[in-house]
Design a protein around this motif. Structure first.
Motif, PDB file in Angstrom:
ATOM      1  N   GLU A 195      -1.530  21.069   1.242  1.00  0.00           N
ATOM      2  CA  GLU A 195      -2.246  19.834   1.516  1.00  0.00           C
ATOM      3  C   GLU A 195      -1.340  18.621   1.319  1.00  0.00           C
ATOM      4  N   ASN A 196      -1.649  17.543   2.020  1.00  0.00           N
ATOM      5  CA  ASN A 196      -0.973  16.278   1.775  1.00  0.00           C
ATOM      6  C   ASN A 196      -1.642  15.549   0.618  1.00  0.00           C
ATOM      7  N   PRO A 197      -0.873  14.844  -0.210  1.00  0.00           N
ATOM      8  CA  PRO A 197      -1.484  14.010  -1.255  1.00  0.00           C
ATOM      9  C   PRO A 197      -2.357  12.921  -0.637  1.00  0.00           C
ATOM     10  N   ARG A 198      -3.377  12.496  -1.382  1.00  0.00           N
ATOM     11  CA  ARG A 198      -4.256  11.429  -0.918  1.00  0.00           C
ATOM     12  C   ARG A 198      -4.682  10.564  -2.101  1.00  0.00           C
ATOM     13  N   LEU A 199      -4.067   9.401  -2.226  1.00  0.00           N
ATOM     14  CA  LEU A 199      -4.457   8.447  -3.258  1.00  0.00           C
ATOM     15  C   LEU A 199      -5.620   7.591  -2.757  1.00  0.00           C
ATOM     16  N   THR A 200      -6.367   7.039  -3.691  1.00  0.00           N
ATOM     17  CA  THR A 200      -7.510   6.205  -3.326  1.00  0.00           C
ATOM     18  C   THR A 200      -7.198   4.729  -3.567  1.00  0.00           C
ATOM     19  N   SER A 201      -7.751   3.905  -2.695  1.00  0.00           N
ATOM     20  CA  SER A 201      -7.751   2.449  -2.876  1.00  0.00           C
ATOM     21  C   SER A 201      -9.005   1.945  -2.192  1.00  0.00           C
ATOM     22  N   THR A 202      -9.991   1.564  -2.982  1.00  0.00           N
ATOM     23  CA  THR A 202     -11.264   1.146  -2.411  1.00  0.00           C
ATOM     24  C   THR A 202     -11.196  -0.301  -1.938  1.00  0.00           C
ATOM     25  N   GLU A 203     -12.144  -0.676  -1.109  1.00  0.00           N
ATOM     26  CA  GLU A 203     -12.215  -2.059  -0.651  1.00  0.00           C
ATOM     27  C   GLU A 203     -12.375  -3.007  -1.835  1.00  0.00           C
ATOM     28  N   GLU A 204     -13.126  -2.579  -2.840  1.00  0.00           N
ATOM     29  CA  GLU A 204     -13.317  -3.410  -4.033  1.00  0.00           C
ATOM     30  C   GLU A 204     -12.009  -3.576  -4.799  1.00  0.00           C
ATOM     31  N   GLN A 205     -11.239  -2.508  -4.925  1.00  0.00           N
ATOM     32  CA  GLN A 205      -9.946  -2.596  -5.615  1.00  0.00           C
ATOM     33  C   GLN A 205      -8.983  -3.496  -4.858  1.00  0.00           C
ATOM     34  N   ARG A 206      -8.973  -3.367  -3.539  1.00  0.00           N
ATOM     35  CA  ARG A 206      -8.079  -4.211  -2.751  1.00  0.00           C
ATOM     36  C   ARG A 206      -8.468  -5.682  -2.873  1.00  0.00           C
ATOM     37  N   ALA A 207      -9.768  -5.957  -2.817  1.00  0.00           N
ATOM     38  CA  ALA A 207     -10.234  -7.344  -2.938  1.00  0.00           C
ATOM     39  C   ALA A 207      -9.899  -7.906  -4.314  1.00  0.00           C
ATOM     40  N   ALA A 208     -10.044  -7.084  -5.348  1.00  0.00           N
ATOM     41  CA  ALA A 208      -9.746  -7.539  -6.705  1.00  0.00           C
ATOM     42  C   ALA A 208      -8.261  -7.853  -6.855  1.00  0.00           C
ATOM     43  N   THR A 209      -7.412  -7.029  -6.269  1.00  0.00           N
ATOM     44  CA  THR A 209      -5.970  -7.274  -6.344  1.00  0.00           C
ATOM     45  C   THR A 209      -5.593  -8.548  -5.604  1.00  0.00           C
ATOM     46  N   LEU A 210      -6.100  -8.734  -4.412  1.00  0.00           N
ATOM     47  CA  LEU A 210      -5.804  -9.949  -3.657  1.00  0.00           C
ATOM     48  C   LEU A 210      -6.279 -11.184  -4.421  1.00  0.00           C
ATOM     49  N   GLY A 211      -7.459 -11.070  -5.022  1.00  0.00           N
ATOM     50  CA  GLY A 211      -7.982 -12.190  -5.800  1.00  0.00           C
ATOM     51  C   GLY A 211      -7.146 -12.485  -7.021  1.00  0.00           C
ATOM     52  N   ALA A 212      -6.730 -11.443  -7.728  1.00  0.00           N
ATOM     53  CA  ALA A 212      -5.929 -11.636  -8.940  1.00  0.00           C
ATOM     54  C   ALA A 212      -4.580 -12.263  -8.620  1.00  0.00           C
ATOM     55  N   LEU A 213      -4.038 -11.945  -7.450  1.00  0.00           N
ATOM     56  CA  LEU A 213      -2.736 -12.498  -7.054  1.00  0.00           C
ATOM     57  C   LEU A 213      -2.864 -13.819  -6.310  1.00  0.00           C
ATOM     58  N   GLY A 214      -4.099 -14.232  -6.039  1.00  0.00           N
ATOM     59  CA  GLY A 214      -4.327 -15.516  -5.386  1.00  0.00           C
ATOM     60  C   GLY A 214      -3.847 -15.560  -3.952  1.00  0.00           C
ATOM     61  N   ILE A 215      -3.984 -14.453  -3.223  1.00  0.00           N
ATOM     62  CA  ILE A 215      -3.551 -14.417  -1.837  1.00  0.00           C
ATOM     63  C   ILE A 215      -4.695 -13.992  -0.930  1.00  0.00           C
ATOM     64  N   GLU A 216      -4.681 -14.485   0.279  1.00  0.00           N
ATOM     65  CA  GLU A 216      -5.652 -14.076   1.280  1.00  0.00           C
ATOM     66  C   GLU A 216      -5.074 -12.946   2.116  1.00  0.00           C
ATOM     67  N   ARG A 217      -5.946 -12.146   2.636  1.00  0.00           N
ATOM     68  CA  ARG A 217      -5.512 -11.027   3.458  1.00  0.00           C
ATOM     69  C   ARG A 217      -5.052 -11.546   4.813  1.00  0.00           C
ATOM     70  N   PRO A 218      -3.774 -11.387   5.154  1.00  0.00           N
ATOM     71  CA  PRO A 218      -3.299 -11.878   6.454  1.00  0.00           C
ATOM     72  C   PRO A 218      -3.913 -11.084   7.604  1.00  0.00           C
ATOM     73  N   LYS A 219      -3.881 -11.698   8.779  1.00  0.00           N
ATOM     74  CA  LYS A 219      -4.367 -10.975   9.955  1.00  0.00           C
ATOM     75  C   LYS A 219      -3.499  -9.761  10.227  1.00  0.00           C
ATOM     76  N   ARG A 220      -2.198  -9.921  10.076  1.00  0.00           N
ATOM     77  CA  ARG A 220      -1.251  -8.824  10.228  1.00  0.00           C
ATOM     78  C   ARG A 220      -0.268  -8.881   9.065  1.00  0.00           C
ATOM     79  N   VAL A 221       0.008  -7.740   8.472  1.00  0.00           N
ATOM     80  CA  VAL A 221       0.946  -7.741   7.341  1.00  0.00           C
ATOM     81  C   VAL A 221       1.765  -6.453   7.341  1.00  0.00           C
ATOM     82  N   ALA A 222       3.056  -6.615   7.116  1.00  0.00           N
ATOM     83  CA  ALA A 222       3.963  -5.487   6.929  1.00  0.00           C
ATOM     84  C   ALA A 222       4.431  -5.484   5.484  1.00  0.00           C
TER      85      ALA A 222
END
Length: 344
Positions: A154-181
């Protein structure tokens, strides 16, 4: 088999820890109701917390090479109170097998190595030809010694929920760009695994012209190369998050990205396990042993006669394996990966 408890003695490297996850999946299938805990150093614990197979994490406080026999014995006796029935020892050192032995765990599983005959009692003998990849070697430990590995792994599969992503963006004070690399420009092993900063900068400029924001992710050790990429970028304005995020936050930022460009590094394996479109750049190392485990990964290597050399620094002094891997080629792979990918 309710109440069955087992302990993983986890690797000390992020990438190795990611590649161990298929073993954890197989153990849960073998033992319904299993509680699987991990003894792990603090720098890899955030990766284990993103694996649903791991119930609890016990801090492994010992530095690499540190014996501390008395402290290991005391921690082993604390582990004894948890009544584990099995321990899976993933590192190959004798020191890593001491804690399960001191804890009196009845079944102690691992590969024979470094004077571990008395410490492990279900020993596997490594056949490198039969198990050429690290992920296969870990997965083999779920089976009886001497039996052929059940494939595919099997391939590994880590989790990152929408809530976790939103919390990280908020903690870092950044908005989610339309496109990001996301770029992961570091490599713990050494310079011979790092694509040059000027190439990352040229790639960032080419992506900025196509409307992409660029995030640089890595450890505090990667901060200087991140700063150099920012300095060399003529058009792009990359955000250098190297050393400015916790590992859990870096996981969430990678999960947000439209695609990821990595050297052969721990974060490469994280990106693969998050199922993000990924371009992996190889220089002195080989994808044969520890490739990114994802169907959405593109591996780029010039396959020069002198590579892979597996050296920390180029023994010939030219680093052609990476210097000659032009940004335009990586850009083409990025755009192809994005076309085949999806938004996180």
């Amino acid at each position: 088999m309710g109440g069955f408890r087992a302990l993983i003695v986890a690797p000390a490297w992020i990438g190795d820890t990611v590649m161990a996850q298929p073993l954890f999946m197989r153990l849960h299938r073998a033992y319904p109701g299993l509680q699987l805990d991990a003894l792990a150093p603090p720098w890899v614990a955030p990766v284990l917390r993103r694996m649903p197979e791991i119930a609890e994490i016990v801090d492994n406080p010992f530095a690499h090479g540190e014996l501390s026999l008395g402290a290991r014995f005391r921690l082993g006796r604390q582990l004894a109170r948890r009544h584990y029935r099995q321990a899976y020892v993933l590192p190959n050192s004798a020191k890593s097998a001491l804690l399960p032995f001191f804890a009196g765990i009845p079944e102690r599983v691992g590969f024979t190595g470094e004077a571990r005959y008395g410490l492990l009692n279900r020993r596997h003998t490594l056949d490198e030809d039969a198990l050429p990849r690290m992920v296969e070697r870990f997965a083999q430990l779920a089976q009886a010694p001497g039996t052929p590995l059940a494939r595919p792994v099997e391939n590994p599969r880590l989790t990152s929920t929408e809530e976790q992503r939103a919390a990280t963006l908020g903690a870092l004070g950044i908005e989610r760009p339309k496109r990001v690399a996301a770029f992961c420009p570091g490599a713990e092993y050494g310079p011979a695994k790092r694509w040059p900063a000027r190439h990352f900068a040229a790639l960032a400029d080419a992506l900025a012209a196509r409307g992409y924001a660029v995030w640089l992710l890595g450890s505090p050790k990667d901060r200087p190369i991140g700063d150099e990429i920012v300095r060399l970028a003529a058009r792009a304005q990359p955000r250098n998050f190297c050393g400015a995020t916790a590992l859990a936050q870096a996981i969430d930022l990678i999960a947000v990205a439209d695609f990821v460009v990595c050297n052969d590094s721990g974060l490469m394996h994280v990106a693969a396990a998050l199922d993000r479109p990924l371009v992996a750049v190889y220089g002195s190392s080989s994808p044969g042993f520890t490739p990114p485990l994802s169907d959405r990964a593109t591996i780029l290597s010039l396959n020069l006669d002198c590579s892979p050399c597996f050296q920390r620094e180029c023994p010939l002094g030219h680093l052609n394996c990476l210097n000659q891997l032009e940004p335009q080629r990586v850009l083409a792979a990025c755009l192809a990966a994005r076309a085949d990918g999806d938004a996180p």
